[in-house]
Design an enzyme around this catalytic site. Structure first.
Site, PDB file in Angstrom:
ATOM      1  N   GLY A  93     -22.674 -41.310  -0.021  1.00 24.01           N
ATOM      2  CA  GLY A  93     -22.635 -40.993  -1.804  1.00 24.01           C
ATOM      3  C   GLY A  93     -21.636 -42.936  -1.538  1.00 24.01           C
ATOM      4  O   GLY A  93     -21.308 -42.566  -0.517  1.00 24.01           O
ATOM      5  N   GLN A 103     -16.648 -49.802  -3.976  1.00 28.40           N
ATOM      6  CA  GLN A 103     -16.997 -50.084  -2.340  1.00 28.40           C
ATOM      7  C   GLN A 103     -17.751 -51.003  -1.818  1.00 28.40           C
ATOM      8  O   GLN A 103     -17.901 -51.345  -0.626  1.00 28.40           O
ATOM      9  CB  GLN A 103     -18.361 -48.641  -1.327  1.00 28.40           C
ATOM     10  CG  GLN A 103     -17.528 -47.685  -1.524  1.00 28.40           C
ATOM     11  CD  GLN A 103     -16.875 -46.741  -0.962  1.00 28.40           C
ATOM     12  OE1 GLN A 103     -18.069 -45.471  -2.330  1.00 28.40           O
ATOM     13  NE2 GLN A 103     -17.338 -46.404   0.222  1.00 28.40           N
ATOM     14  N   CYS A 128     -16.169 -41.142   4.561  1.00 30.93           N
ATOM     15  CA  CYS A 128     -16.135 -42.086   3.403  1.00 30.93           C
ATOM     16  C   CYS A 128     -17.012 -43.896   4.041  1.00 30.93           C
ATOM     17  O   CYS A 128     -16.690 -44.291   5.734  1.00 30.93           O
ATOM     18  CB  CYS A 128     -14.902 -42.369   3.069  1.00 30.93           C
ATOM     19  SG  CYS A 128     -15.146 -43.908   1.811  1.00 30.93           S
ATOM     20  N   LEU A 129     -17.874 -44.026   3.527  1.00 30.65           N
ATOM     21  CA  LEU A 129     -18.712 -45.492   4.243  1.00 30.65           C
ATOM     22  C   LEU A 129     -17.533 -46.441   4.247  1.00 30.65           C
ATOM     23  O   LEU A 129     -17.579 -47.082   5.465  1.00 30.65           O
ATOM     24  CB  LEU A 129     -19.436 -45.849   3.498  1.00 30.65           C
ATOM     25  CG  LEU A 129     -20.898 -44.827   3.792  1.00 30.65           C
ATOM     26  CD1 LEU A 129     -22.283 -44.930   2.776  1.00 30.65           C
ATOM     27  CD2 LEU A 129     -21.114 -44.779   5.145  1.00 30.65           C
ATOM     28  N   HIS A 174     -15.067 -37.377  -4.931  1.00 25.19           N
ATOM     29  CA  HIS A 174     -14.722 -38.413  -4.420  1.00 25.19           C
ATOM     30  C   HIS A 174     -15.052 -39.910  -4.624  1.00 25.19           C
ATOM     31  O   HIS A 174     -14.430 -40.698  -4.474  1.00 25.19           O
ATOM     32  CB  HIS A 174     -15.387 -38.115  -2.695  1.00 25.19           C
ATOM     33  CG  HIS A 174     -14.646 -39.889  -2.215  1.00 25.19           C
ATOM     34  ND1 HIS A 174     -14.901 -38.913  -0.340  1.00 25.19           N
ATOM     35  CD2 HIS A 174     -15.817 -40.423  -1.855  1.00 25.19           C
ATOM     36  CE1 HIS A 174     -14.766 -40.164   0.479  1.00 25.19           C
ATOM     37  NE2 HIS A 174     -14.739 -41.341  -0.509  1.00 25.19           N
ATOM     38  N   GLU A 175     -16.130 -40.199  -5.155  1.00 24.39           N
ATOM     39  CA  GLU A 175     -16.501 -41.231  -5.492  1.00 24.39           C
ATOM     40  C   GLU A 175     -16.125 -41.916  -6.887  1.00 24.39           C
ATOM     41  O   GLU A 175     -15.750 -42.873  -6.581  1.00 24.39           O
ATOM     42  CB  GLU A 175     -18.519 -40.711  -6.344  1.00 24.39           C
ATOM     43  CG  GLU A 175     -19.040 -40.921  -4.307  1.00 24.39           C
ATOM     44  CD  GLU A 175     -19.005 -41.456  -3.204  1.00 24.39           C
ATOM     45  OE1 GLU A 175     -18.321 -42.939  -2.845  1.00 24.39           O
ATOM     46  OE2 GLU A 175     -19.471 -40.891  -2.345  1.00 24.39           O
ATOM     47  N   HIS A 184     -12.712 -43.559  -6.162  1.00 24.39           N
ATOM     48  CA  HIS A 184     -13.342 -44.409  -5.202  1.00 24.39           C
ATOM     49  C   HIS A 184     -13.360 -45.698  -6.722  1.00 24.39           C
ATOM     50  O   HIS A 184     -12.065 -47.280  -6.937  1.00 24.39           O
ATOM     51  CB  HIS A 184     -14.484 -45.213  -4.806  1.00 24.39           C
ATOM     52  CG  HIS A 184     -14.596 -44.822  -3.670  1.00 24.39           C
ATOM     53  ND1 HIS A 184     -14.033 -45.518  -3.101  1.00 24.39           N
ATOM     54  CD2 HIS A 184     -15.433 -44.018  -2.867  1.00 24.39           C
ATOM     55  CE1 HIS A 184     -13.847 -44.324  -1.382  1.00 24.39           C
ATOM     56  NE2 HIS A 184     -15.157 -43.633  -0.950  1.00 24.39           N
TER      57      HIS A 184
END
Ligand code: QAP
Ligand code: CO
Length: 168
Positions: free
Chosen positions: A46, A51, A92-93, A134-135, A138
């Protein structure tokens, strides 16, 4: 297509609240394609526009085993269908190298626009439901580390700041 640079915690730009997408254009679709390429290259499941330092309400996901099911959500609105929480070791990236347990509702409905600007609704369960939340966090300037203890979050911040200094 292009692989975009991913902002890393504790970059303050990750705290930006994203603005709704007012019109889905070819520029939006180019951003989506680049975000999918960036997510697959990482590899990740994701990625939110926040991000990649684009503060629009848009995210991509692919939780399929063989990475064959790209999902795009523009202006997503989440409704919890079953408030029962499930635990998952999230990563998480933007927080590379760290995985910690977070509890979230496991069954949600999402309404959003697709890549053509058409509205749709979808029910998601399990990892897809968790990843979506989660996304969406962000897009609201929130990170999974915000659910952890101050001690754990500080430890992660110090390690990533050190990594970032060594790369600079
Ligand atoms: C969000 O995260 C997510 O630390 C997506 O070194 C993850 O794709 C939601 C990744 C798990 C729910 C459960 C993380 C790649 C990818 C790393 C990702 C790393 C390399 C994270
Ligand atoms: Co993330």
């Amino acid at each position: 297509m292009a692989v975009l640079e991913i902002l890393e915690f504790p970059d303050s730009r990750l705290r930006t609240e994203a603005a709704p997408v007012t019109e889905v254009t070819t520029a939006t679709r180019t951003l989506i394609d680049n975000m999918l390429e960036t997510m697959y290259a990482a590899p990740g499941i994701g990625l939110a526009a926040t991000q990649v330092n684009v503060h629009q309400r848009l995210l991509v996901m692919d939780v399929s085993e063989d990475k064959s099911e790209p999902m795009v959500f523009i202006n997503p609105q989440v409704t919890v269908l079953d408030p029962e929480l499930g635990e998952y070791d999230e990563g998480c990236l933007s927080v590379p190298g760290f995985y910690e347990t977070v509890s979230r509702p496991q069954h949600v409905e999402v309404t959003a626009l697709d890549r053509d600007g058409n509205p749709f609704a979808r029910q998601l369960k399990g990892l897809a439901a968790i990843c979506l939340q989660h996304e969406v966090d962000h897009l609201n300037g929130k990170l999974f580390v915000d659910y952890l203890s101050t001690l754990k979050r500080q430890r992660i911040r110090k390690k990533l700041e050190k990594d970032q200094r060594q790369r600079a």
